[in-house]
Scaffold this active site. Structure first.
Site, PDB file in Angstrom:
ATOM      1  N   TYR A 241       0.875  -1.184   0.000  1.00  0.00           N
ATOM      2  CA  TYR A 241       0.000   0.000   0.000  1.00  0.00           C
ATOM      3  C   TYR A 241       0.910   1.232   0.000  1.00  0.00           C
ATOM      4  O   TYR A 241       1.442   1.638   1.039  1.00  0.00           O
ATOM      5  CB  TYR A 241      -0.891   0.035   1.245  1.00  0.00           C
ATOM      6  CG  TYR A 241      -1.987  -1.016   1.317  1.00  0.00           C
ATOM      7  CD1 TYR A 241      -2.308  -1.839   0.238  1.00  0.00           C
ATOM      8  CD2 TYR A 241      -2.744  -1.172   2.475  1.00  0.00           C
ATOM      9  CE1 TYR A 241      -3.314  -2.792   0.327  1.00  0.00           C
ATOM     10  CE2 TYR A 241      -3.760  -2.118   2.563  1.00  0.00           C
ATOM     11  CZ  TYR A 241      -4.033  -2.925   1.487  1.00  0.00           C
ATOM     12  OH  TYR A 241      -5.040  -3.861   1.586  1.00  0.00           O
TER      13      TYR A 241
ATOM     14  N   GLY B 223     -17.868   3.527  -0.638  1.00  0.00           N
ATOM     15  CA  GLY B 223     -18.709   4.716  -0.540  1.00  0.00           C
ATOM     16  C   GLY B 223     -20.073   4.542  -1.202  1.00  0.00           C
ATOM     17  O   GLY B 223     -21.013   5.261  -0.891  1.00  0.00           O
TER      18      GLY B 223
ATOM     19  N   ALA C 252     -22.570   4.026   1.251  1.00  0.00           N
ATOM     20  CA  ALA C 252     -22.555   5.063   2.293  1.00  0.00           C
ATOM     21  C   ALA C 252     -23.255   6.324   1.787  1.00  0.00           C
ATOM     22  O   ALA C 252     -23.215   7.365   2.439  1.00  0.00           O
ATOM     23  CB  ALA C 252     -21.122   5.368   2.713  1.00  0.00           C
ATOM     24  N   GLY C 253     -23.854   6.238   0.626  1.00  0.00           N
ATOM     25  CA  GLY C 253     -24.536   7.408   0.049  1.00  0.00           C
ATOM     26  C   GLY C 253     -23.554   8.451  -0.457  1.00  0.00           C
ATOM     27  O   GLY C 253     -23.900   9.619  -0.602  1.00  0.00           O
TER      28      GLY C 253
HETATM   29  N1  LIG Z   1      -7.495  -8.302   1.075  1.00  0.00           N
HETATM   30  C1  LIG Z   1      -7.755  -7.546   0.028  1.00  0.00           C
HETATM   31  O1  LIG Z   1      -7.642  -7.995  -1.122  1.00  0.00           O
HETATM   32  C2  LIG Z   1      -8.227  -6.136   0.224  1.00  0.00           C
HETATM   33  C3  LIG Z   1      -8.684  -5.399  -0.887  1.00  0.00           C
HETATM   34  C4  LIG Z   1      -9.119  -4.099  -0.670  1.00  0.00           C
HETATM   35  C5  LIG Z   1      -9.107  -3.558   0.606  1.00  0.00           C
HETATM   36  N2  LIG Z   1      -8.628  -4.274   1.665  1.00  0.00           N
HETATM   37  C6  LIG Z   1      -8.585  -3.689   3.033  1.00  0.00           C
HETATM   38  O2  LIG Z   1      -9.906  -3.360   3.416  1.00  0.00           O
HETATM   39  C7  LIG Z   1      -9.996  -1.989   3.786  1.00  0.00           C
HETATM   40  C8  LIG Z   1     -11.338  -1.423   3.365  1.00  0.00           C
HETATM   41  O3  LIG Z   1     -11.494  -1.542   1.950  1.00  0.00           O
HETATM   42  P1  LIG Z   1     -11.878  -0.341   1.015  1.00  0.00           P
HETATM   43  O4  LIG Z   1     -11.282   0.911   1.556  1.00  0.00           O
HETATM   44  O5  LIG Z   1     -11.580  -0.739  -0.355  1.00  0.00           O
HETATM   45  O6  LIG Z   1     -13.459  -0.327   1.090  1.00  0.00           O
HETATM   46  P2  LIG Z   1     -14.558   0.369   2.012  1.00  0.00           P
HETATM   47  O7  LIG Z   1     -14.243   0.266   3.436  1.00  0.00           O
HETATM   48  O8  LIG Z   1     -15.852  -0.197   1.522  1.00  0.00           O
HETATM   49  O9  LIG Z   1     -14.552   1.890   1.510  1.00  0.00           O
HETATM   50  C9  LIG Z   1     -13.708   2.853   2.026  1.00  0.00           C
HETATM   51  C10 LIG Z   1     -14.115   4.186   1.396  1.00  0.00           C
HETATM   52  O10 LIG Z   1     -15.403   4.537   1.867  1.00  0.00           O
HETATM   53  C11 LIG Z   1     -15.378   5.845   2.388  1.00  0.00           C
HETATM   54  N3  LIG Z   1     -16.209   5.877   3.603  1.00  0.00           N
HETATM   55  C12 LIG Z   1     -16.022   5.204   4.761  1.00  0.00           C
HETATM   56  N4  LIG Z   1     -16.988   5.520   5.642  1.00  0.00           N
HETATM   57  C13 LIG Z   1     -17.795   6.415   5.025  1.00  0.00           C
HETATM   58  C14 LIG Z   1     -18.957   7.118   5.438  1.00  0.00           C
HETATM   59  N5  LIG Z   1     -19.477   6.947   6.648  1.00  0.00           N
HETATM   60  N6  LIG Z   1     -19.538   7.960   4.549  1.00  0.00           N
HETATM   61  C15 LIG Z   1     -19.022   8.152   3.312  1.00  0.00           C
HETATM   62  N7  LIG Z   1     -17.907   7.520   2.861  1.00  0.00           N
HETATM   63  C16 LIG Z   1     -17.306   6.641   3.723  1.00  0.00           C
HETATM   64  C17 LIG Z   1     -13.931   6.145   2.737  1.00  0.00           C
HETATM   65  O11 LIG Z   1     -13.701   7.531   2.578  1.00  0.00           O
HETATM   66  P3  LIG Z   1     -12.475   8.329   3.206  1.00  0.00           P
HETATM   67  O12 LIG Z   1     -11.232   7.594   2.772  1.00  0.00           O
HETATM   68  O13 LIG Z   1     -12.649   9.669   2.585  1.00  0.00           O
HETATM   69  O14 LIG Z   1     -12.637   8.331   4.688  1.00  0.00           O
HETATM   70  C18 LIG Z   1     -13.176   5.307   1.727  1.00  0.00           C
HETATM   71  O15 LIG Z   1     -12.970   6.035   0.539  1.00  0.00           O
HETATM   72  C19 LIG Z   1      -8.812  -1.323   3.075  1.00  0.00           C
HETATM   73  O16 LIG Z   1      -8.417  -0.147   3.739  1.00  0.00           O
HETATM   74  C20 LIG Z   1      -7.766  -2.398   3.129  1.00  0.00           C
HETATM   75  O17 LIG Z   1      -7.108  -2.334   4.381  1.00  0.00           O
HETATM   76  C21 LIG Z   1      -8.213  -5.565   1.482  1.00  0.00           C
END
Ligand SMILES: NC(=O)c1ccc[n+]([C@@H]2O[C@H](COP(=O)([O-])OP(=O)(O)OC[C@H]3O[C@@H](n4cnc5c(N)ncnc54)[C@H](OP(=O)(O)O)[C@@H]3O)[C@@H](O)[C@H]2O)c1
Length: 321
Positions: free
Chosen positions: A61, A213, A216-217
């Site tokens: 990352y 997101g 999350a709307g």
């Molecule tokens: N194992 C794997 O293959 C794999 C793949 C992808 C991800 N991951 C892990 O899983 C974690 C989460 O995945 P992800 O970030 O892709 O997906 P996610 O948690 O579904 O989405 C995160 C995004 O949603 C936004 N968000 C969070 N809460 C919100 C709210 N209450 N209102 C509006 N927007 C909101 C965040 O914005 P802000 O950033 O602006 O706060 C961020 O851009 C990653 O950080 C990573 O550590 C693992």
């Protein structure tokens, strides 16, 4: 903070984990500047203060950038954090993904660099990010098992593998957690992987819980993050429009419960079983109180049935990668 176990007799972690990935540039190019970095470190610190223990990062990352943020935030409070680190993805000098690398020596090499960057003596949960098709999975897993024997790692995790690979990994060394996408928008694990994880006593760390997101709307005005729209078909054009229509059900239900759609999306994953720990990606402190509010959301049977129907497997269209 409510706690959950990662697998049978596994470690206790906070019921919601913090995903740190989006605090770094994961598609290549320059990393965020000092202001964004300060905010990211503050998010991790605030999460720890709120009782979140599970911090999810990966050495790829931002090519180490993400781990340096985590290192800053946990300095002087290592014992409050449960560090989950992924490894095994090679990048070019420009940041483009080159290949998986599950060779045992490479895994140990990645771990050595991660320990150094994180400034810790051990990693709590260590996992190859994907299985490397050119290396028998037992050999990759065996390298993590060696690290566990040496005290450099405490628990074995796996990420985005198939059922055969999970069985083989677990036969090599007990797997504590399977990290995999799971949300109202991505329910594919319900068919095979979730029942198998339960059969083996492996905990599930769910990611993509608010679907970047969408649930999350946060995408009504379109997708602001260009890399997201380019990488994932579900966030483009007509597909996005159809998905937003589906997601609007969650917004209506949230309004009727005086909650937010993000809270409902997280609470739904929490409701699927005590063996599942949702990760939520956040890079702003303002998200924390809202998302932690999901821990107090309860659904009645009618609401669960309505969600099940509105978000039946396949309801959200477009490939997830
Ligand atoms: N194992 C794997 O293959 C794999 C793949 C992808 C991800 N991951 C892990 O899983 C974690 C989460 O995945 P992800 O970030 O892709 O997906 P996610 O948690 O579904 O989405 C995160 C995004 O949603 C936004 N968000 C969070 N809460 C919100 C709210 N209450 N209102 C509006 N927007 C909101 C965040 O914005 P802000 O950033 O602006 O706060 C961020 O851009 C990653 O950080 C990573 O550590 C693992």
């Amino acid at each position: 903070m409510k706690m959950r176990s990662l697998g049978h007799n596994g470690p206790q972690v906070s019921a919601i984990g913090l995903g740190c990935m989006r605090m770094s540039n994961i598609t290549g190019g320059p990393q965020p500047g000092p202001d964004r970095n300060r905010e990211s470190v503050a998010v991790i610190e605030a999460a720890l203060e709120a009782g979140i223990t599970l911090l999810n990062t990966g050495d790829f990352y931002g090519m180490g950038h993400n781990e340096t943020l985590v290192a800053k935030a946990i300095r002087g409070r290592r014992d409050q954090a449960f560090l989950s680190v992924k490894c095994g993805i090679r990048r070019t000098h420009t940041g483009a993904i080159l290949s998986m690398d599950g060779r045992p020596d490479s895994i140990k090499n990645y771990a050595a660099y991660s320990l150094q960057r994180l400034g810790v003596d051990y990693i709590d949960l260590y996992q190859p990010a994907r299985a490397d098709p050119s290396v028998p999975f037992e050999e990759t897993i065996g390298a993590v098992a060696d690290l566990i024997r040496e005290g450099k790692v405490r628990y074995l995790g796996v990420s985005e593998i198939n059922a055969d690979q999970l069985r083989r990994a677990h036969a090599t060394h007990p797997v504590s957690a399977l990290e995999i996408e799971y949300s109202l928008a991505s329910r594919f694990i319900e068919r095979e992987m979730l029942p198998l994880a339960r059969e083996l006593g492996v905990g599930v760390v769910a990611y993509g819980v608010v679907t970047q997101g969408l649930l999350a709307g946060a995408m009504q005005g379109g997708v602001v993050d260009e890399a997201l729209a380019t990488s994932f078909a579900r966030f483009r054009g007509e597909t996005l429009r159809r998905n937003l229509e589906k997601a609007s059900f969650l917004e209506r239900l949230a309004r009727s419960k005086h909650r937010t759609p993000a809270q409902l999306a997280i609470a739904w994953v929490l409701s699927r079983g005590d063996d599942i720990v949702p990760l939520v990606g956040m890079s702003r402190r303002s998200r924390l109180p809202e998302n932690l509010g999901a821990l107090d959301v309860a659904f009645n049977e009618d609401e669960l049935a309505a969600l099940d129907q509105a978000f039946a497997p396949g309801a959200i269209v477009g490939t997830r990668s």
